[in-house]
Motif scaffolding. Structure first.
Motif, PDB file in Angstrom:
ATOM      1  N   GLN A 102       0.821  -1.219   0.000  1.00  0.00           N
ATOM      2  CA  GLN A 102       0.000   0.000   0.000  1.00  0.00           C
ATOM      3  C   GLN A 102       0.854   1.268   0.000  1.00  0.00           C
ATOM      4  OE1 GLN A 102      -3.426   0.030  -0.287  1.00  0.00           O
ATOM      5  NE2 GLN A 102      -3.103  -2.148  -0.629  1.00  0.00           N
ATOM      6  N   ALA A 103       2.140   1.112   0.288  1.00  0.00           N
ATOM      7  CA  ALA A 103       3.037   2.274   0.375  1.00  0.00           C
ATOM      8  C   ALA A 103       3.176   2.931  -0.999  1.00  0.00           C
ATOM      9  CB  ALA A 103       4.403   1.848   0.892  1.00  0.00           C
ATOM     10  N   GLY A 104       3.223   4.222  -0.980  1.00  0.00           N
ATOM     11  CA  GLY A 104       3.451   4.969  -2.212  1.00  0.00           C
ATOM     12  C   GLY A 104       2.197   5.205  -3.026  1.00  0.00           C
ATOM     13  N   LYS A 105       1.087   4.626  -2.624  1.00  0.00           N
ATOM     14  CA  LYS A 105      -0.162   4.857  -3.347  1.00  0.00           C
ATOM     15  C   LYS A 105      -0.775   6.167  -2.864  1.00  0.00           C
ATOM     16  CE  LYS A 105      -1.221   0.040  -4.281  1.00  0.00           C
ATOM     17  NZ  LYS A 105      -2.199  -1.027  -4.201  1.00  0.00           N
ATOM     18  N   GLU A 106      -1.344   6.897  -3.784  1.00  0.00           N
ATOM     19  CA  GLU A 106      -1.969   8.171  -3.406  1.00  0.00           C
ATOM     20  C   GLU A 106      -3.072   7.965  -2.391  1.00  0.00           C
ATOM     21  OE1 GLU A 106      -3.142  11.010  -6.334  1.00  0.00           O
ATOM     22  OE2 GLU A 106      -1.353  10.612  -7.529  1.00  0.00           O
ATOM     23  N   SER A 107      -3.877   6.959  -2.632  1.00  0.00           N
ATOM     24  CA  SER A 107      -4.942   6.668  -1.675  1.00  0.00           C
ATOM     25  C   SER A 107      -4.905   5.176  -1.350  1.00  0.00           C
ATOM     26  CB  SER A 107      -6.312   7.056  -2.239  1.00  0.00           C
ATOM     27  OG  SER A 107      -6.524   6.412  -3.476  1.00  0.00           O
ATOM     28  N   PRO A 108      -4.183   4.823  -0.269  1.00  0.00           N
ATOM     29  CA  PRO A 108      -4.070   3.412   0.109  1.00  0.00           C
ATOM     30  C   PRO A 108      -5.455   2.794   0.312  1.00  0.00           C
ATOM     31  CG  PRO A 108      -2.594   4.768   1.418  1.00  0.00           C
ATOM     32  CD  PRO A 108      -3.473   5.705   0.642  1.00  0.00           C
ATOM     33  N   ASP A 109      -5.585   1.565  -0.114  1.00  0.00           N
ATOM     34  CA  ASP A 109      -6.851   0.840  -0.019  1.00  0.00           C
ATOM     35  C   ASP A 109      -6.880   0.060   1.295  1.00  0.00           C
ATOM     36  OD1 ASP A 109      -8.997  -0.916  -0.233  1.00  0.00           O
ATOM     37  OD2 ASP A 109      -8.718  -1.187  -2.400  1.00  0.00           O
ATOM     38  N   THR A 110      -7.614   0.595   2.265  1.00  0.00           N
ATOM     39  CA  THR A 110      -7.697  -0.034   3.587  1.00  0.00           C
ATOM     40  C   THR A 110      -8.276  -1.438   3.486  1.00  0.00           C
ATOM     41  OG1 THR A 110      -7.991   2.135   4.592  1.00  0.00           O
ATOM     42  CG2 THR A 110      -8.580   0.251   5.946  1.00  0.00           C
ATOM     43  N   GLY A 111      -9.241  -1.617   2.614  1.00  0.00           N
ATOM     44  CA  GLY A 111      -9.859  -2.935   2.445  1.00  0.00           C
ATOM     45  C   GLY A 111      -8.854  -3.967   1.967  1.00  0.00           C
ATOM     46  N   LYS A 112      -8.019  -3.597   0.997  1.00  0.00           N
ATOM     47  CA  LYS A 112      -6.991  -4.529   0.497  1.00  0.00           C
ATOM     48  C   LYS A 112      -5.968  -4.817   1.587  1.00  0.00           C
ATOM     49  CE  LYS A 112      -7.123  -3.717  -4.478  1.00  0.00           C
ATOM     50  NZ  LYS A 112      -6.400  -3.195  -5.645  1.00  0.00           N
ATOM     51  N   TYR A 113      -5.616  -3.772   2.336  1.00  0.00           N
ATOM     52  CA  TYR A 113      -4.652  -3.952   3.424  1.00  0.00           C
ATOM     53  C   TYR A 113      -5.216  -4.929   4.460  1.00  0.00           C
ATOM     54  CZ  TYR A 113      -1.897  -3.077   7.575  1.00  0.00           C
ATOM     55  OH  TYR A 113      -1.125  -3.248   8.691  1.00  0.00           O
ATOM     56  N   GLU A 114      -6.445  -4.717   4.886  1.00  0.00           N
ATOM     57  CA  GLU A 114      -7.046  -5.588   5.897  1.00  0.00           C
ATOM     58  C   GLU A 114      -7.200  -7.017   5.367  1.00  0.00           C
ATOM     59  OE1 GLU A 114     -10.576  -3.774   7.511  1.00  0.00           O
ATOM     60  OE2 GLU A 114      -9.396  -2.290   8.612  1.00  0.00           O
ATOM     61  N   LYS A 115      -7.505  -7.170   4.088  1.00  0.00           N
ATOM     62  CA  LYS A 115      -7.612  -8.506   3.487  1.00  0.00           C
ATOM     63  C   LYS A 115      -6.250  -9.197   3.525  1.00  0.00           C
ATOM     64  CE  LYS A 115      -9.158 -10.857  -0.741  1.00  0.00           C
ATOM     65  NZ  LYS A 115      -8.024 -11.683  -1.054  1.00  0.00           N
ATOM     66  N   CYS A 116      -5.211  -8.450   3.201  1.00  0.00           N
ATOM     67  CA  CYS A 116      -3.851  -8.994   3.228  1.00  0.00           C
ATOM     68  C   CYS A 116      -3.469  -9.421   4.651  1.00  0.00           C
ATOM     69  CB  CYS A 116      -2.871  -7.942   2.693  1.00  0.00           C
ATOM     70  SG  CYS A 116      -1.154  -8.482   2.640  1.00  0.00           S
ATOM     71  N   VAL A 117      -3.754  -8.547   5.616  1.00  0.00           N
ATOM     72  CA  VAL A 117      -3.446  -8.859   7.018  1.00  0.00           C
ATOM     73  C   VAL A 117      -4.250 -10.080   7.470  1.00  0.00           C
ATOM     74  CG1 VAL A 117      -3.641  -8.020   9.397  1.00  0.00           C
ATOM     75  CG2 VAL A 117      -2.718  -6.525   7.628  1.00  0.00           C
ATOM     76  N   SER A 118      -5.494 -10.154   7.032  1.00  0.00           N
ATOM     77  CA  SER A 118      -6.336 -11.298   7.367  1.00  0.00           C
ATOM     78  C   SER A 118      -5.736 -12.583   6.806  1.00  0.00           C
ATOM     79  CB  SER A 118      -7.754 -11.078   6.809  1.00  0.00           C
ATOM     80  OG  SER A 118      -8.575 -12.173   7.142  1.00  0.00           O
ATOM     81  N   GLU A 119      -5.224 -12.523   5.579  1.00  0.00           N
ATOM     82  CA  GLU A 119      -4.586 -13.696   4.974  1.00  0.00           C
ATOM     83  C   GLU A 119      -3.345 -14.107   5.774  1.00  0.00           C
ATOM     84  OE1 GLU A 119      -4.017 -12.396   0.946  1.00  0.00           O
ATOM     85  OE2 GLU A 119      -6.132 -12.730   0.427  1.00  0.00           O
ATOM     86  N   CYS A 120      -2.597 -13.119   6.249  1.00  0.00           N
ATOM     87  CA  CYS A 120      -1.441 -13.428   7.108  1.00  0.00           C
ATOM     88  C   CYS A 120      -1.912 -14.175   8.357  1.00  0.00           C
ATOM     89  CB  CYS A 120      -0.735 -12.145   7.556  1.00  0.00           C
ATOM     90  SG  CYS A 120       0.164 -11.246   6.281  1.00  0.00           S
ATOM     91  N   ALA A 121      -2.953 -13.639   8.993  1.00  0.00           N
ATOM     92  CA  ALA A 121      -3.448 -14.235  10.238  1.00  0.00           C
ATOM     93  C   ALA A 121      -3.951 -15.660  10.011  1.00  0.00           C
ATOM     94  CB  ALA A 121      -4.553 -13.356  10.826  1.00  0.00           C
ATOM     95  N   VAL A 122      -4.657 -15.884   8.916  1.00  0.00           N
ATOM     96  CA  VAL A 122      -5.163 -17.231   8.618  1.00  0.00           C
ATOM     97  C   VAL A 122      -3.990 -18.192   8.388  1.00  0.00           C
ATOM     98  CG1 VAL A 122      -6.417 -18.614   6.898  1.00  0.00           C
ATOM     99  CG2 VAL A 122      -7.405 -16.476   7.751  1.00  0.00           C
ATOM    100  N   PHE A 123      -3.013 -17.740   7.629  1.00  0.00           N
ATOM    101  CA  PHE A 123      -1.837 -18.574   7.371  1.00  0.00           C
ATOM    102  C   PHE A 123      -1.140 -18.942   8.683  1.00  0.00           C
ATOM    103  CE2 PHE A 123       2.736 -19.025   6.762  1.00  0.00           C
ATOM    104  CZ  PHE A 123       2.784 -20.037   5.819  1.00  0.00           C
ATOM    105  N   TYR A 124      -0.951 -17.956   9.563  1.00  0.00           N
ATOM    106  CA  TYR A 124      -0.222 -18.221  10.800  1.00  0.00           C
ATOM    107  C   TYR A 124      -1.051 -18.959  11.838  1.00  0.00           C
ATOM    108  CZ  TYR A 124       3.934 -16.265   8.956  1.00  0.00           C
ATOM    109  OH  TYR A 124       5.052 -16.078   8.179  1.00  0.00           O
ATOM    110  N   GLN A 125      -2.377 -18.946  11.696  1.00  0.00           N
ATOM    111  CA  GLN A 125      -3.191 -19.825  12.548  1.00  0.00           C
ATOM    112  C   GLN A 125      -2.861 -21.281  12.211  1.00  0.00           C
ATOM    113  OE1 GLN A 125      -7.466 -19.006  12.846  1.00  0.00           O
ATOM    114  NE2 GLN A 125      -7.011 -16.899  12.272  1.00  0.00           N
ATOM    115  N   LYS A 126      -2.718 -21.565  10.925  1.00  0.00           N
ATOM    116  CA  LYS A 126      -2.364 -22.927  10.493  1.00  0.00           C
ATOM    117  C   LYS A 126      -0.957 -23.284  10.965  1.00  0.00           C
ATOM    118  CE  LYS A 126      -5.380 -22.619   6.483  1.00  0.00           C
ATOM    119  NZ  LYS A 126      -5.432 -22.340   5.053  1.00  0.00           N
ATOM    120  N   GLU A 127      -0.042 -22.319  10.864  1.00  0.00           N
ATOM    121  CA  GLU A 127       1.330 -22.553  11.332  1.00  0.00           C
ATOM    122  C   GLU A 127       1.348 -22.847  12.832  1.00  0.00           C
ATOM    123  OE1 GLU A 127       4.570 -22.381   9.636  1.00  0.00           O
ATOM    124  OE2 GLU A 127       3.097 -22.907   8.105  1.00  0.00           O
TER     125      GLU A 127
END
Length: 139
Positions: A102-127
């Motif tokens: 999201q860095a460097g974007k004029e208007s960062p997309d909070t929804g995409k950021y939260e989706k990405c963070v959610s994917e991290c959390a799901v992955f690490y729940q499995k880990e």
């Protein structure tokens, strides 16, 4: 023995269900580890140390005995805490990658950021699920 706080997960103030679930699972693993592993080890160490006080030898011998009794739990706690710190660092690196996208974007997309963070959390729940048996294994 100093009990470490549960590892912090990305954006503790974020309201992403997967992040909240990961936090709950981390807390549950740490609680289970305390009750099933560390407390019994602590009891064993205390009982061992109590026997040291019955020794008839010199004071140095008793102090050596006391120290030796506490070594197994100290070593195991250090190993588990080290593994949990590495786990937390991997989670943080994943979140940093989400921030970088999201860095460097004029208007960062909070929804995409939260989706990405959610994917991290799901992955690490499995880990965490694969790590748990190793963490609960008594040395």
């Amino acid at each position: 023995r100093a009990s470490a706080p549960p590892p912090r997960t990305p954006r503790d103030n974020m309201n992403v269900p997967a992040v909240n679930a990961l936090q709950q699972k981390l807390s549950a693993v740490m609680e289970e580890l305390d009750h099933k592993v560390f407390r019994p080890q602590q009891k064993t160490a205390f009982l061992c140390q109590a026997k040291c006080t019955d020794m008839k030898g010199p004071q140095e011998e008793m102090h050596s005995c006391l120290q030796k009794c506490g070594e197994p739990i100290a070593q195991h706690e250090a190993a588990v805490m080290g593994e949990m710190q590495q786990f937390q660092q991997r989670i943080q690196r994943c979140v940093v990658q989400c921030q970088d996208r999201q860095a460097g974007k004029e208007s960062p997309d909070t929804g995409k950021y939260e989706k990405c963070v959610s994917e991290c959390a799901v992955f690490y729940q499995k880990e965490l699920a694969t790590m748990k048996p190793r963490l609960l294994k008594k040395p």
